[in-house]
Motif scaffolding. Structure first.
Motif, mmCIF file in Angstrom:
data_model
loop_
_atom_site.group_PDB
_atom_site.id
_atom_site.type_symbol
_atom_site.label_atom_id
_atom_site.label_comp_id
_atom_site.label_asym_id
_atom_site.label_seq_id
_atom_site.Cartn_x
_atom_site.Cartn_y
_atom_site.Cartn_z
ATOM 1 N N GLY A 180 0.819 -1.197 0.000
ATOM 2 C CA GLY A 180 0.000 0.000 0.000
ATOM 3 C C GLY A 180 0.857 1.253 0.000
ATOM 4 N N ARG A 181 0.240 2.365 0.282
ATOM 5 C CA ARG A 181 0.914 3.660 0.228
ATOM 6 C C ARG A 181 2.131 3.717 1.153
ATOM 7 N N LEU A 182 2.055 3.052 2.299
ATOM 8 C CA LEU A 182 3.151 3.110 3.264
ATOM 9 C C LEU A 182 4.260 2.103 2.971
ATOM 10 N N GLY A 183 3.996 1.157 2.067
ATOM 11 C CA GLY A 183 5.060 0.236 1.690
ATOM 12 C C GLY A 183 4.649 -1.216 1.615
ATOM 13 N N VAL A 184 5.665 -2.078 1.687
ATOM 14 C CA VAL A 184 5.495 -3.526 1.598
ATOM 15 C C VAL A 184 5.211 -4.061 2.991
ATOM 16 N N MET A 185 4.184 -4.890 3.131
ATOM 17 C CA MET A 185 3.741 -5.343 4.444
ATOM 18 C C MET A 185 3.851 -6.854 4.604
ATOM 19 N N GLU A 186 4.200 -7.264 5.812
ATOM 20 C CA GLU A 186 4.219 -8.673 6.203
ATOM 21 C C GLU A 186 3.462 -8.832 7.516
ATOM 22 N N GLY A 187 3.180 -10.076 7.882
ATOM 23 C CA GLY A 187 2.301 -10.305 9.018
ATOM 24 C C GLY A 187 2.949 -10.811 10.277
ATOM 25 N N ASP A 188 4.282 -10.965 10.286
ATOM 26 C CA ASP A 188 4.921 -11.541 11.464
ATOM 27 C C ASP A 188 6.267 -10.865 11.723
ATOM 28 N N PRO A 189 6.579 -10.525 12.972
ATOM 29 C CA PRO A 189 7.845 -9.844 13.280
ATOM 30 C C PRO A 189 9.085 -10.639 12.892
ATOM 31 N N LEU A 190 9.035 -11.970 13.026
ATOM 32 C CA LEU A 190 10.189 -12.786 12.664
ATOM 33 C C LEU A 190 10.449 -12.734 11.165
ATOM 34 N N LEU A 191 9.377 -12.705 10.366
ATOM 35 C CA LEU A 191 9.529 -12.562 8.922
ATOM 36 C C LEU A 191 10.168 -11.219 8.574
ATOM 37 N N ILE A 192 9.697 -10.172 9.216
ATOM 38 C CA ILE A 192 10.251 -8.834 8.979
ATOM 39 C C ILE A 192 11.739 -8.819 9.300
ATOM 40 N N GLN A 193 12.107 -9.373 10.444
ATOM 41 C CA GLN A 193 13.507 -9.376 10.871
ATOM 42 C C GLN A 193 14.389 -10.134 9.897
ATOM 43 N N ALA A 194 13.923 -11.307 9.458
ATOM 44 C CA ALA A 194 14.710 -12.123 8.539
ATOM 45 C C ALA A 194 14.817 -11.470 7.162
ATOM 46 N N GLU A 195 13.729 -10.885 6.674
ATOM 47 C CA GLU A 195 13.728 -10.303 5.338
ATOM 48 C C GLU A 195 14.519 -8.999 5.279
ATOM 49 N N GLN A 196 14.540 -8.247 6.364
ATOM 50 C CA GLN A 196 15.319 -7.013 6.366
ATOM 51 C C GLN A 196 16.811 -7.300 6.257
ATOM 52 N N LYS A 197 17.254 -8.434 6.798
ATOM 53 C CA LYS A 197 18.651 -8.824 6.607
ATOM 54 C C LYS A 197 18.931 -9.112 5.136
ATOM 55 N N LEU A 198 17.984 -9.762 4.477
ATOM 56 C CA LEU A 198 18.186 -10.162 3.087
ATOM 57 C C LEU A 198 18.168 -8.975 2.131
ATOM 58 N N ILE A 199 17.247 -8.033 2.339
ATOM 59 C CA ILE A 199 17.124 -6.948 1.367
ATOM 60 C C ILE A 199 18.347 -6.032 1.379
ATOM 61 N N ARG A 216 -4.856 -5.877 0.357
ATOM 62 C CA ARG A 216 -4.608 -6.467 1.673
ATOM 63 C C ARG A 216 -3.684 -5.575 2.491
ATOM 64 N N ARG A 217 -3.874 -5.605 3.809
ATOM 65 C CA ARG A 217 -3.082 -4.791 4.711
ATOM 66 C C ARG A 217 -2.582 -5.646 5.881
ATOM 67 N N SER A 218 -1.514 -5.183 6.510
ATOM 68 C CA SER A 218 -0.966 -5.830 7.695
ATOM 69 C C SER A 218 -0.441 -4.745 8.609
ATOM 70 N N ALA A 219 -0.205 -5.107 9.873
ATOM 71 C CA ALA A 219 0.252 -4.122 10.852
ATOM 72 C C ALA A 219 1.750 -3.849 10.762
ATOM 73 N N LEU A 220 2.486 -4.657 9.989
ATOM 74 C CA LEU A 220 3.946 -4.559 9.983
ATOM 75 C C LEU A 220 4.460 -4.187 8.596
ATOM 76 N N ILE A 221 5.329 -3.186 8.539
ATOM 77 C CA ILE A 221 5.891 -2.722 7.268
ATOM 78 C C ILE A 221 7.327 -3.207 7.130
ATOM 79 N N LEU A 222 7.606 -3.899 6.029
ATOM 80 C CA LEU A 222 8.951 -4.388 5.746
ATOM 81 C C LEU A 222 9.835 -3.264 5.224
ATOM 82 N N CYS A 223 9.349 -2.523 4.247
ATOM 83 C CA CYS A 223 10.115 -1.407 3.682
ATOM 84 C C CYS A 223 9.166 -0.472 2.950
#
Length: 270
Positions: A180-199, A216-223
């Motif tokens: 969405g407008r604020l960015g790419v979203m994921e649904g779990d903090p562990l996913l966010i943590q792991a993916e931020q290392k990769l990007i 679709r929306r989620s509470a957590l923004i990856l980037c």
């Protein structure tokens, strides 16, 4: 979805985490809240889980807490044609000799068939992608360390001292739970943590999402959106969302699902 399959998914989700909410199970199965509550009641009566306020809990809580999201096999069947077409467009960006990262997901998984004839260095945190490429290609496959999350077919680690920080990639291909407008979203903090290392290990980020993910929306923004270089989606993307991507300075690639499916069918018959 049939009641037996739905209840199997509910039990699998409860087995992976101490407590699961009704809203999480609605997201997982696509069923109504009333249907999920009936399933929880039935499984509680059968002694397979324990009903709690707003959800359910395991009779014997797991040692390793799972991550949120649909079971891999369920997500794989959703919008399958669009996912295949999007994945083929992603494969077309690759060249022999490239080093790439493929993040786990059912859309990125569809890249496997197109990568079978390539010879690249591929780092992936997807157990399913790694297994298929090891068996059916001559690419070099690298896996990060971590725990295997069977439901999503992912290998994840919260620690920094794994192989990912020593791997350089020309491109990273990733999916998302929503955008969405604020960015790419994921649904779990562990996913966010792991993916931020990769990007942070790739020169270019390529997001693979079918057009339903824009709703679709989620509470957590990856980037943020402007962190991406390319977004590949299908022709169901709205004019509004296409304009949003353009304004963020991101290249948009729109695939024709029917055309891709027809080409695949023709090649298979030859």
């Amino acid at each position: 979805m049939h009641e037996i399959e739905r209840q199997r998914l509910i039990l699998g989700e409860v087995a992976d985490r101490p407590v699961v909410t009704v809203s999480q199970l609605v997201e997982l199965t696509g069923a109504s809240e009333a249907t999920i509550r009936r399933d929880i009641n039935a499984l509680h009566v059968d002694g397979k889980l324990r009903k709690v306020r707003g959800g359910a809990e395991a009779l014997h809580p797991p040692q390793l807490v799972g991550i949120g999201g649909r079971h891999f096999s369920v997500s794989e069947e959703m919008n399958a044609g669009a996912k295949r077409a999007i994945a083929q467009a992603a494969v077309d960006l690759c060249e022999d000799g490239d080093s790439i990262i493929i993040n786990g997901g059912t859309t990125t998984f569809q890249m496997v068939a197109g990568l079978a004839s390539r010879r690249m260095q591929i780092l992936t945190n997807s157990f399913a992608i790694a297994e298929q490429l090891v068996q059916g290609s001559r690419n070099s496959i690298i896996l990060p360390g971590g725990a295997v999350y069977r439901e999503q077919s992912l290998i994840l680690s919260p620690f920094d001292n794994d192989v990912t920080r020593n791997f350089y990639a020309r491109r990273m291909f990733l999916g998302a739970q929503g955008i969405g407008r604020l960015g790419v979203m994921e649904g779990d903090p562990l996913l966010i943590q792991a993916e931020q290392k990769l990007i942070n290990q790739a020169d270019e980020l390529v997001l693979l999402v079918d057009s339903s993910k824009f709703e679709r929306r989620s509470a957590l923004i990856l980037c943020s959106l402007d962190r991406l270089d390319v977004i590949i989606t299908d022709s169901g993307v709205s004019t509004r969302d296409a304009r949003m991507i353009e304004q963020a300075g991101v290249r948009l690639v729109v695939v024709d699902v029917a055309e891709t499916e027809s080409l695949v069918a023709t090649e298979a018959s030859e």
